[in-house]
Design a protein around this motif. Structure first.
Motif, mmCIF file in Angstrom:
data_model
loop_
_atom_site.group_PDB
_atom_site.id
_atom_site.type_symbol
_atom_site.label_atom_id
_atom_site.label_comp_id
_atom_site.label_asym_id
_atom_site.label_seq_id
_atom_site.Cartn_x
_atom_site.Cartn_y
_atom_site.Cartn_z
ATOM 1 N N ARG A 50 24.096 -38.524 -20.527
ATOM 2 C CA ARG A 50 24.370 -37.782 -21.760
ATOM 3 C C ARG A 50 23.474 -36.557 -21.871
ATOM 4 O O ARG A 50 22.406 -36.496 -21.299
ATOM 5 N N TYR A 51 23.943 -35.588 -22.651
ATOM 6 C CA TYR A 51 23.174 -34.379 -22.953
ATOM 7 C C TYR A 51 22.758 -34.413 -24.416
ATOM 8 O O TYR A 51 23.529 -34.841 -25.270
ATOM 9 N N THR A 52 21.559 -33.944 -24.691
ATOM 10 C CA THR A 52 21.113 -33.760 -26.070
ATOM 11 C C THR A 52 20.428 -32.401 -26.155
ATOM 12 O O THR A 52 19.930 -31.882 -25.152
ATOM 13 N N VAL A 53 20.418 -31.829 -27.344
ATOM 14 C CA VAL A 53 19.714 -30.571 -27.562
ATOM 15 C C VAL A 53 18.282 -30.911 -27.936
ATOM 16 O O VAL A 53 18.034 -31.540 -28.964
ATOM 17 N N ARG A 54 17.362 -30.530 -27.097
ATOM 18 C CA ARG A 54 15.936 -30.786 -27.347
ATOM 19 C C ARG A 54 15.400 -29.818 -28.408
ATOM 20 O O ARG A 54 14.620 -30.196 -29.253
ATOM 21 N N ARG A 55 15.826 -28.558 -28.328
ATOM 22 C CA ARG A 55 15.378 -27.558 -29.310
ATOM 23 C C ARG A 55 16.310 -26.357 -29.248
ATOM 24 O O ARG A 55 16.774 -25.984 -28.190
ATOM 25 N N GLU A 56 16.570 -25.740 -30.398
ATOM 26 C CA GLU A 56 17.302 -24.474 -30.442
ATOM 27 C C GLU A 56 16.298 -23.354 -30.668
ATOM 28 O O GLU A 56 15.347 -23.511 -31.438
ATOM 29 N N LEU A 57 16.513 -22.245 -29.986
ATOM 30 C CA LEU A 57 15.592 -21.118 -30.029
ATOM 31 C C LEU A 57 16.372 -19.836 -30.303
ATOM 32 O O LEU A 57 17.556 -19.747 -29.979
ATOM 33 N N GLU A 58 15.694 -18.845 -30.862
ATOM 34 C CA GLU A 58 16.294 -17.539 -31.079
ATOM 35 C C GLU A 58 15.358 -16.498 -30.493
ATOM 36 O O GLU A 58 14.149 -16.566 -30.686
ATOM 37 N N GLY A 59 15.902 -15.544 -29.752
ATOM 38 C CA GLY A 59 15.089 -14.499 -29.153
ATOM 39 C C GLY A 59 15.658 -14.073 -27.821
ATOM 40 O O GLY A 59 16.777 -14.426 -27.459
ATOM 41 N N THR A 60 14.869 -13.338 -27.076
ATOM 42 C CA THR A 60 15.308 -12.874 -25.774
ATOM 43 C C THR A 60 15.291 -14.029 -24.772
ATOM 44 O O THR A 60 14.686 -15.073 -25.024
ATOM 45 N N GLU A 61 15.923 -13.791 -23.642
ATOM 46 C CA GLU A 61 15.901 -14.810 -22.593
ATOM 47 C C GLU A 61 14.465 -15.079 -22.134
ATOM 48 O O GLU A 61 14.078 -16.224 -21.928
ATOM 49 N N LEU A 117 12.662 -18.653 -22.175
ATOM 50 C CA LEU A 117 12.098 -19.219 -20.941
ATOM 51 C C LEU A 117 10.613 -19.520 -21.108
ATOM 52 O O LEU A 117 10.114 -20.504 -20.572
ATOM 53 N N ALA A 118 9.906 -18.687 -21.866
ATOM 54 C CA ALA A 118 8.477 -18.912 -22.093
ATOM 55 C C ALA A 118 8.227 -20.150 -22.951
ATOM 56 O O ALA A 118 7.199 -20.814 -22.803
ATOM 57 N N ALA A 119 9.155 -20.495 -23.847
ATOM 58 C CA ALA A 119 8.999 -21.673 -24.708
ATOM 59 C C ALA A 119 9.366 -22.971 -23.997
ATOM 60 O O ALA A 119 8.914 -24.051 -24.388
ATOM 61 N N MET A 120 10.151 -22.880 -22.953
ATOM 62 C CA MET A 120 10.667 -24.082 -22.288
ATOM 63 C C MET A 120 9.585 -24.972 -21.670
ATOM 64 O O MET A 120 9.659 -26.200 -21.817
ATOM 65 N N PRO A 121 8.555 -24.438 -20.998
ATOM 66 C CA PRO A 121 7.553 -25.331 -20.397
ATOM 67 C C PRO A 121 6.875 -26.268 -21.395
ATOM 68 O O PRO A 121 6.611 -27.431 -21.085
ATOM 69 N N HIS A 122 6.620 -25.800 -22.613
ATOM 70 C CA HIS A 122 6.005 -26.678 -23.622
ATOM 71 C C HIS A 122 6.922 -27.851 -23.948
ATOM 72 O O HIS A 122 6.463 -28.992 -24.079
ATOM 73 N N LEU A 123 8.214 -27.597 -24.075
ATOM 74 C CA LEU A 123 9.161 -28.664 -24.379
ATOM 75 C C LEU A 123 9.236 -29.669 -23.231
ATOM 76 O O LEU A 123 9.292 -30.878 -23.451
ATOM 77 N N VAL A 124 9.215 -29.174 -22.016
ATOM 78 C CA VAL A 124 9.249 -30.054 -20.847
ATOM 79 C C VAL A 124 7.967 -30.884 -20.775
ATOM 80 O O VAL A 124 7.994 -32.079 -20.492
ATOM 81 N N ASP A 125 6.825 -30.245 -21.052
ATOM 82 C CA ASP A 125 5.536 -30.939 -20.947
ATOM 83 C C ASP A 125 5.344 -32.031 -21.986
ATOM 84 O O ASP A 125 4.516 -32.920 -21.802
ATOM 85 N N THR A 126 6.086 -31.990 -23.076
ATOM 86 C CA THR A 126 5.947 -33.020 -24.103
ATOM 87 C C THR A 126 6.945 -34.170 -23.921
ATOM 88 O O THR A 126 6.893 -35.141 -24.660
ATOM 89 N N PHE A 127 7.834 -34.087 -22.935
ATOM 90 C CA PHE A 127 8.791 -35.159 -22.687
ATOM 91 C C PHE A 127 8.051 -36.419 -22.247
ATOM 92 O O PHE A 127 7.250 -36.389 -21.309
ATOM 93 N N ALA A 128 8.289 -37.519 -22.925
ATOM 94 C CA ALA A 128 7.733 -38.844 -22.585
ATOM 95 C C ALA A 128 6.212 -38.834 -22.482
ATOM 96 O O ALA A 128 5.625 -39.618 -21.750
#
Length: 101
Positions: free
Chosen positions: A17-28, A32-43
């Motif tokens: 299954r897919y889930t939305v971890r976070r929605e973001l607004e801004g440039t690509e 991309l700069a915000a994504m590592p923090h979200l990945v690092d907090t998984f589990a």
């Protein structure tokens, strides 16, 4: 301004299954700069002792996606994270109603 979602895919076979971890607004680049923090907090373990016992591996799949494996003494959790751009929205006048545009 472009809108993005960091999607998390996890599971096996029919239970995938897919889930939305976070929605973001801004440039690509901002998304991309915000994504590592979200990945690092998984589990992530709740305690410093738990974090010391965890093994966390992050594999780059593409510029916009990565695979994460978190190994604990008794379990392993895995997820695939992908950055996706919102390209259609029936309630946003700035975007087309369909993906075919």
């Amino acid at each position: 301004m472009p809108r993005w979602a960091v999607l998390r895919a996890e599971g096996e076979a029919e239970a995938f299954r897919y889930t939305v971890r976070r929605e973001l607004e801004g440039t690509e680049a901002e998304a991309l700069a915000a994504m590592p923090h979200l990945v690092d907090t998984f589990a992530e373990a709740a305690t410093s002792g738990g974090r010391r016992r965890q093994r966390r591996q992050v594999f780059r799949v593409s510029e916009r996606s990565c695979f994460v494996r978190v190994q604990n003494p008794m379990s392993t959790e895995e997820a695939h994270f992908t950055l996706a751009e919102l390209i259609a929205d029936t309630h946003d006048d700035a975007l087309p109603d369909t993906g075919s545009g």
